[in-house]
Write an enzyme that holds these catalytic residues in place. Structure first.
Site: not given
Length: 426
Positions: A260, A275, A347, A350, A389
């Site tokens: 990303r 991130r 998070e 999801s 994560r």
RNA sequence: GGAGAGGUGGCCGAGCGGCUGAAGGCGGUCGCCUGCUAAGCGACUAUGGGGGUAUAAGCCUCCAUCGAGGGUUCGAAUCCCUCCCUCUCCGCCA
């Protein structure tokens, strides 16, 4: 993409959905464009019918040895008119299509209405928040001190927002991948998939990453895109297929790297591996029949939770409100893991269901009963879970005062019996 | 990368520039036959969209679609061009 019939038949449903999401959209123009499209289509089609009829007559006349010159001329003349109308229709159609691609999915009724993250609903928390006799440190400190997370080296070889796992961290992430895949395939009935990390443009349209979110993606000079999530290859596995009804539901689990650009995240989460441009996760994805969506999504969320429970990481489940949900989902549940070093909920999964929103774009259908017409399958997916994560969360939750990190019990068999990460010098 | 072959309905597989939305087969649905099963016989069976009609299911009608896009032609699955994909052989490579 929504069913275009909704625009004509139930525009109020769309209007309400847009309102609940707080999404700016010129629905009235869309409706007008749709009406215009239909009008032009009717005109084009009746002209075309005329022309077809003439062609047939020409054929008959010529076969009978007659002279069809006058008929041909008439046909050519209609052809010219037709071309003009077709051009106009093409433009209207194009405009309509573009607007449709811009229209977000309709949230399910049970999704809480809200404006932002603040309005998300925490459904429950699982596990005790860890207590420390010392001030817990963030994972980047732990990782760098142990010599297992190399941010500087990654920055030199690639750039900002990259990390390199070294030694025990690399092994730990690999252990997490294997543990998650094994759990989902052996206990939860998923079929393991190891897909390409590059996808073509059409596939990214299929999952609705294009055209709206191009800025989030890496694109190669050959026109491929690096997948931002395994959702892209998995959801597109059955493009243009009509699946036999007894194949549904289909469960896929895939480990992939995810890429990303994080273009809109400048200055956000810049420290550590929260991130990064390349991260890794095990993704769960399902194709189901209409009506099975909510029950199957619930199971999918539970499947992801099993991982966090087995790792004994404290987490909570939230339901996203209409304003915070992404563009594609009808409904989304997040799993956030608690990270004591950063003192925040992060998070880690999801899970969303999409109805036929993606399947319509991918043209993935199934045939309910053999004589019945094919219908779009429904899709859903969620991380089960993000490995990077998770690694970070393990470092922060299992850290010891001495700076070492204890390995969660279930992972030890995957790490050659290692029980604790000690400082390393590669 | 080089040479060749090919992409047609849920699947397999025919297809002369008009009578082909597409033969035939398989599969499927329904019916007949049948003590049961199997076999046999018959009918139906692509997708999307527009219009009409109907309280709906449905029915009628038109348009598009034979890998994708362009072109030739009054008319293209059929001829021409470009692209994509698959297969075979050679080369290269983990």
């Amino acid at each position: 993409m929504l069913d275009r019939r909704l625009v004509r038949e139930e525009p109020e449903k769309i209007r309400q959905a847009l309102e609940k999401r707080g999404y700016e959209f010129d629905l009235d123009t869309l409706i007008a464009t749709e009406a215009q499209r239909r009008e032009l289509l009717t005109a084009v089609e009746s002209r075309r019918a005329e022309k077809n009829e003439l062609s047939e007559q020409i054929g008959d006349t010529m076969r009978a040895g007659g002279d069809a010159a006058a008929l041909k001329e008439h046909s050519t003349q209609i052809g010219a008119e037709l071309e003009e109308l077709e051009q106009e229709l093409g433009q209207v159609e194009e405009r309509f299509e573009q607007m449709m691609l811009d229209l977000p999915n309709i949230p399910l009724d049970e999704v809480p209405v809200g404006e932002s993250e603040q309005d998300n609903v925490v459904m429950y928390e699982v596990g005790e928040l860890p207590k420390f006799d010392f001030t817990p440190r963030p994972h980047w400190e732990i990782g760098e001190q142990l010599g297992i997370l190399d941010f500087e080296g990654a920055a030199r070889m690639a750039g900002a927002r990259f990390v390199t796992d070294v030694g025990a961290a690399a092994t730990l992430e690999r252990a997490l991948i294997n543990f998650m895949l094994d759990t989902h395939t052996r206990k939860h009935g998923y079929t393991e998939v190891f897909p390409p990390y590059l996808a073509n443009e059409r596939s990214l349209f299929g999952t609705a990453n294009l055209p709206k979110f191009e800025d989030d993606l890496f694109k190669t000079t050959d026109g491929y895109y690096l997948i931002p999530t395994a959702e892209v290859p998995l959801t597109n596995m059955h493009q243009d297929e009509i699946l036999d009804a007894d194949r549904l539901p289909i469960y896929y689990a895939a480990y992939t790297a995810c890429f990303r650009r994080e273009a809109g995240a400048a200055g956000k989460d810049t420290r550590g591996m929260v991130r990064v441009h390349q991260f890794h996760k095990v993704e769960l994805m399902k194709f189901v029949r209409p009506g099975q969506g909510s029950a199957e999504l619930e199971k999918l969320v539970k499947d992801a939770e099993v991982i966090l429970q087995a790792l004994e990481l404290p987490y909570r489940r939230t339901q996203l409100c209409t304003g915070d949900m992404g563009f594609q989902p009808q409904q989304t549940f997040d799993l956030d893991v608690y990270c004591p070093g950063m003192d925040r909920w992060l998070e880690i999964s999801s899970c969303s269901q999409y109805g036929d929103f993606q399947a319509r774009r991918c043209n993935t259908r199934y045939r309910p009963q053999p004589p019945a017409k094919p219908e779009f399958a429904h899709t859903m997916n969620g991380s089960g879970v993000a490995t990077g994560r998770t690694l970070l969360a393990i470092l922060e939750n299992y850290q010891q005062e001495s700076g070492t990190v204890v390995i969660p019990e279930v992972l030890r068999p995957y790490m050659g019996g290692m029980a604790e990460i000690l400082p390393q010098m590669p």
